[in-house]
Design a protein around this motif. Sequence first.
Motif, PDB file in Angstrom:
ATOM      1  N   PRO A 155      -2.282 -18.020   1.488  1.00 32.51           N
ATOM      2  CA  PRO A 155      -3.616 -18.452   1.909  1.00 32.51           C
ATOM      3  C   PRO A 155      -4.283 -17.396   2.784  1.00 32.51           C
ATOM      4  O   PRO A 155      -3.614 -16.559   3.398  1.00 32.51           O
ATOM      5  CB  PRO A 155      -3.333 -19.736   2.705  1.00 32.51           C
ATOM      6  N   GLU A 156      -5.606 -17.448   2.837  1.00 33.21           N
ATOM      7  CA  GLU A 156      -6.362 -16.451   3.597  1.00 33.21           C
ATOM      8  C   GLU A 156      -5.951 -16.435   5.070  1.00 33.21           C
ATOM      9  O   GLU A 156      -5.922 -15.380   5.703  1.00 33.21           O
ATOM     10  CB  GLU A 156      -7.867 -16.725   3.474  1.00 33.21           C
ATOM     11  N   ALA A 157      -5.616 -17.606   5.621  1.00 36.99           N
ATOM     12  CA  ALA A 157      -5.218 -17.677   7.035  1.00 36.99           C
ATOM     13  C   ALA A 157      -3.971 -16.856   7.297  1.00 36.99           C
ATOM     14  O   ALA A 157      -3.825 -16.261   8.375  1.00 36.99           O
ATOM     15  CB  ALA A 157      -4.987 -19.133   7.440  1.00 36.99           C
ATOM     16  N   GLN A 158      -3.072 -16.798   6.313  1.00 33.86           N
ATOM     17  CA  GLN A 158      -1.856 -16.016   6.501  1.00 33.86           C
ATOM     18  C   GLN A 158      -2.085 -14.541   6.181  1.00 33.86           C
ATOM     19  O   GLN A 158      -1.556 -13.663   6.855  1.00 33.86           O
ATOM     20  CB  GLN A 158      -0.714 -16.561   5.648  1.00 33.86           C
ATOM     21  N   LEU A 159      -2.887 -14.251   5.171  1.00 35.02           N
ATOM     22  CA  LEU A 159      -3.230 -12.861   4.878  1.00 35.02           C
ATOM     23  C   LEU A 159      -3.872 -12.199   6.087  1.00 35.02           C
ATOM     24  O   LEU A 159      -3.661 -11.018   6.350  1.00 35.02           O
ATOM     25  CB  LEU A 159      -4.183 -12.791   3.678  1.00 35.02           C
ATOM     26  N   ASP A 160      -4.649 -12.983   6.831  1.00 33.34           N
ATOM     27  CA  ASP A 160      -5.366 -12.454   7.993  1.00 33.34           C
ATOM     28  C   ASP A 160      -4.420 -12.025   9.102  1.00 33.34           C
ATOM     29  O   ASP A 160      -4.815 -11.300  10.013  1.00 33.34           O
ATOM     30  CB  ASP A 160      -6.337 -13.529   8.516  1.00 33.34           C
ATOM     31  N   ARG A 161      -3.164 -12.489   9.051  1.00 37.60           N
ATOM     32  CA  ARG A 161      -2.182 -12.114  10.082  1.00 37.60           C
ATOM     33  C   ARG A 161      -1.594 -10.724   9.840  1.00 37.60           C
ATOM     34  O   ARG A 161      -0.958 -10.178  10.735  1.00 37.60           O
ATOM     35  CB  ARG A 161      -1.042 -13.128  10.115  1.00 37.60           C
ATOM     36  N   PHE A 162      -1.767 -10.198   8.644  1.00 33.19           N
ATOM     37  CA  PHE A 162      -1.271  -8.858   8.356  1.00 33.19           C
ATOM     38  C   PHE A 162      -2.331  -7.840   8.737  1.00 33.19           C
ATOM     39  O   PHE A 162      -3.461  -7.908   8.264  1.00 33.19           O
ATOM     40  CB  PHE A 162      -0.924  -8.717   6.872  1.00 33.19           C
ATOM     41  N   ILE A 163      -1.961  -6.896   9.588  1.00 31.06           N
ATOM     42  CA  ILE A 163      -2.949  -5.913  10.024  1.00 31.06           C
ATOM     43  C   ILE A 163      -3.333  -4.983   8.881  1.00 31.06           C
ATOM     44  O   ILE A 163      -4.468  -4.493   8.816  1.00 31.06           O
ATOM     45  CB  ILE A 163      -2.432  -5.108  11.233  1.00 31.06           C
ATOM     46  N   MET A 164      -2.406  -4.763   7.945  1.00 31.34           N
ATOM     47  CA  MET A 164      -2.694  -3.890   6.801  1.00 31.34           C
ATOM     48  C   MET A 164      -2.051  -4.441   5.538  1.00 31.34           C
ATOM     49  O   MET A 164      -1.021  -5.102   5.589  1.00 31.34           O
ATOM     50  CB  MET A 164      -2.133  -2.474   7.019  1.00 31.34           C
ATOM     51  N   ARG A 165      -2.683  -4.145   4.419  1.00 25.36           N
ATOM     52  CA  ARG A 165      -2.054  -4.337   3.115  1.00 25.36           C
ATOM     53  C   ARG A 165      -1.990  -2.968   2.454  1.00 25.36           C
ATOM     54  O   ARG A 165      -2.999  -2.270   2.340  1.00 25.36           O
ATOM     55  CB  ARG A 165      -2.828  -5.317   2.232  1.00 25.36           C
ATOM     56  N   LEU A 166      -0.803  -2.593   2.015  1.00 27.31           N
ATOM     57  CA  LEU A 166      -0.570  -1.252   1.476  1.00 27.31           C
ATOM     58  C   LEU A 166       0.006  -1.327   0.073  1.00 27.31           C
ATOM     59  O   LEU A 166       0.589  -2.340  -0.325  1.00 27.31           O
ATOM     60  CB  LEU A 166       0.411  -0.468   2.358  1.00 27.31           C
ATOM     61  N   SER A 167      -0.151  -0.246  -0.646  1.00 24.95           N
ATOM     62  CA  SER A 167       0.490  -0.072  -1.942  1.00 24.95           C
ATOM     63  C   SER A 167       1.175   1.288  -1.924  1.00 24.95           C
ATOM     64  O   SER A 167       0.552   2.296  -1.586  1.00 24.95           O
ATOM     65  CB  SER A 167      -0.549  -0.138  -3.070  1.00 24.95           C
ATOM     66  N   ILE A 168       2.465   1.316  -2.253  1.00 24.72           N
ATOM     67  CA  ILE A 168       3.210   2.575  -2.233  1.00 24.72           C
ATOM     68  C   ILE A 168       2.882   3.424  -3.453  1.00 24.72           C
ATOM     69  O   ILE A 168       2.615   4.621  -3.356  1.00 24.72           O
ATOM     70  CB  ILE A 168       4.728   2.313  -2.143  1.00 24.72           C
ATOM     71  N   GLY A 169       2.872   2.808  -4.622  1.00 25.92           N
ATOM     72  CA  GLY A 169       2.535   3.532  -5.838  1.00 25.92           C
ATOM     73  C   GLY A 169       3.681   4.373  -6.371  1.00 25.92           C
ATOM     74  O   GLY A 169       4.693   4.595  -5.690  1.00 25.92           O
ATOM     75  N   TYR A 170       3.508   4.850  -7.595  1.00 26.56           N
ATOM     76  CA  TYR A 170       4.529   5.694  -8.209  1.00 26.56           C
ATOM     77  C   TYR A 170       4.517   7.081  -7.586  1.00 26.56           C
ATOM     78  O   TYR A 170       3.462   7.601  -7.222  1.00 26.56           O
ATOM     79  CB  TYR A 170       4.285   5.814  -9.711  1.00 26.56           C
ATOM     80  N   PRO A 171       5.685   7.720  -7.488  1.00 28.50           N
ATOM     81  CA  PRO A 171       5.721   9.097  -6.982  1.00 28.50           C
ATOM     82  C   PRO A 171       5.247  10.074  -8.057  1.00 28.50           C
ATOM     83  O   PRO A 171       5.252   9.740  -9.250  1.00 28.50           O
ATOM     84  CB  PRO A 171       7.209   9.312  -6.680  1.00 28.50           C
ATOM     85  N   ASP A 172       4.823  11.260  -7.630  1.00 31.07           N
ATOM     86  CA  ASP A 172       4.491  12.279  -8.625  1.00 31.07           C
ATOM     87  C   ASP A 172       5.788  12.858  -9.196  1.00 31.07           C
ATOM     88  O   ASP A 172       6.893  12.538  -8.743  1.00 31.07           O
ATOM     89  CB  ASP A 172       3.601  13.377  -8.033  1.00 31.07           C
ATOM     90  N   ARG A 173       5.663  13.728 -10.187  1.00 32.22           N
ATOM     91  CA  ARG A 173       6.851  14.204 -10.897  1.00 32.22           C
ATOM     92  C   ARG A 173       7.791  14.991  -9.984  1.00 32.22           C
ATOM     93  O   ARG A 173       9.012  14.845 -10.059  1.00 32.22           O
ATOM     94  CB  ARG A 173       6.423  15.058 -12.089  1.00 32.22           C
ATOM     95  N   GLU A 174       7.220  15.835  -9.121  1.00 34.74           N
ATOM     96  CA  GLU A 174       8.057  16.641  -8.236  1.00 34.74           C
ATOM     97  C   GLU A 174       8.831  15.763  -7.253  1.00 34.74           C
ATOM     98  O   GLU A 174      10.010  16.004  -6.984  1.00 34.74           O
ATOM     99  CB  GLU A 174       7.190  17.661  -7.480  1.00 34.74           C
ATOM    100  N   ALA A 175       8.160  14.746  -6.707  1.00 33.74           N
ATOM    101  CA  ALA A 175       8.828  13.840  -5.775  1.00 33.74           C
ATOM    102  C   ALA A 175       9.943  13.071  -6.476  1.00 33.74           C
ATOM    103  O   ALA A 175      11.028  12.869  -5.920  1.00 33.74           O
ATOM    104  CB  ALA A 175       7.812  12.881  -5.162  1.00 33.74           C
ATOM    105  N   GLU A 176       9.670  12.651  -7.706  1.00 25.99           N
ATOM    106  CA  GLU A 176      10.680  11.894  -8.437  1.00 25.99           C
ATOM    107  C   GLU A 176      11.878  12.778  -8.803  1.00 25.99           C
ATOM    108  O   GLU A 176      13.028  12.320  -8.799  1.00 25.99           O
ATOM    109  CB  GLU A 176      10.060  11.285  -9.700  1.00 25.99           C
ATOM    110  N   LYS A 177      11.612  14.050  -9.076  1.00 27.03           N
ATOM    111  CA  LYS A 177      12.699  14.988  -9.337  1.00 27.03           C
ATOM    112  C   LYS A 177      13.558  15.181  -8.089  1.00 27.03           C
ATOM    113  O   LYS A 177      14.799  15.244  -8.166  1.00 27.03           O
ATOM    114  CB  LYS A 177      12.125  16.331  -9.796  1.00 27.03           C
ATOM    115  N   SER A 178      12.897  15.245  -6.928  1.00 19.26           N
ATOM    116  CA  SER A 178      13.633  15.377  -5.667  1.00 19.26           C
ATOM    117  C   SER A 178      14.524  14.168  -5.419  1.00 19.26           C
ATOM    118  O   SER A 178      15.631  14.290  -4.879  1.00 19.26           O
ATOM    119  CB  SER A 178      12.657  15.559  -4.503  1.00 19.26           C
ATOM    120  N   MET A 179      14.055  12.978  -5.815  1.00 17.68           N
ATOM    121  CA  MET A 179      14.874  11.774  -5.682  1.00 17.68           C
ATOM    122  C   MET A 179      16.171  11.906  -6.470  1.00 17.68           C
ATOM    123  O   MET A 179      17.254  11.529  -6.003  1.00 17.68           O
ATOM    124  CB  MET A 179      14.097  10.551  -6.176  1.00 17.68           C
ATOM    125  N   LEU A 180      16.068  12.439  -7.673  1.00 17.67           N
ATOM    126  CA  LEU A 180      17.254  12.602  -8.511  1.00 17.67           C
ATOM    127  C   LEU A 180      18.227  13.596  -7.888  1.00 17.67           C
ATOM    128  O   LEU A 180      19.447  13.457  -8.032  1.00 17.67           O
ATOM    129  CB  LEU A 180      16.847  13.086  -9.905  1.00 17.67           C
TER     130      LEU A 180
END
Length: 303
Positions: A155-180
Amino acid sequence: MHPKIERLVENMEKVIIGKRDVIVKIICAMLAGGHVLIEDVPGVGKTLMAQTLAKSVSGSFGRIQFTPDLMPSDVVGYTVIDLSGHSEYRAGAAMCNFLLADEINRTSPKVQSALLEAMEELQISVDGITHKLPTPFMTLATQNPIETYGTYHLPEAQLDRFIMRLSIGYPDREAEKSMLEIMPHNIEISPVMTLEEVMALRAEASGISVSNEVKTYILAIVSATRTRQEIKLGASPRATIALFRAAQAMALINSRSYATPDDVKAVASEVLSHRVILAAGQSAFLDSKAVIENILNETTVPV
């Protein structure tokens, strides 16, 4: 960047690769004393992000997987009566410094609401007895925006308690290669900051100077969400306070003693996008962010 925060960011980047901007925003939320809702698809590092932050600042970490059969007592704890008749409080998952509320939209509204007191008042009440949460306390909640079948919309009342909403998203190819490349090495994260230092940085952030011009700029942005035709419900006064605190924290991260319009713009989308309801009934994350970006582009920036 502030030297202590730079060290914290670099420590988290040992395992969270290619996502410096997201790391900085989460640290900003922590320094502002707020909670974060991470909305993204599975497998992009939401859980790892929360665990790494807790380890990096010597904080206790609690994780709870939200499911339809979860009970409020699993979150806030419960009271038991021993053989002698004395009552004893058994702590729930929320009794920690950093709580990962995983897939928060998959549990019932009754359980979701059990978090409200903890997030807002930094305490929990069980059987009429109030228990203070450790400081700092921060909730990092996650939800999958794609699989919504069988979920319970926050509900909106609970969403309002979060100071931020974020999305991490997919890494780029170089970052994903570093993970491996680092995957076989099982990198251990060591603390680079104490909880006392976190609280000291929070106090420092709350003392950051904000000029009347920047305050007016914040008010203009929030007010615009209440008058635009494409927005049915604008941001609340709590959003104004959240944007103010986040701008202060961002100024500290940038190693300044005063906030600028750029600090406000850096966090405005994350602070406001989940606090508005679009008039067309579409509340998709990217759509609401686009509206906030338009407001930022159209609002006069103080010189």
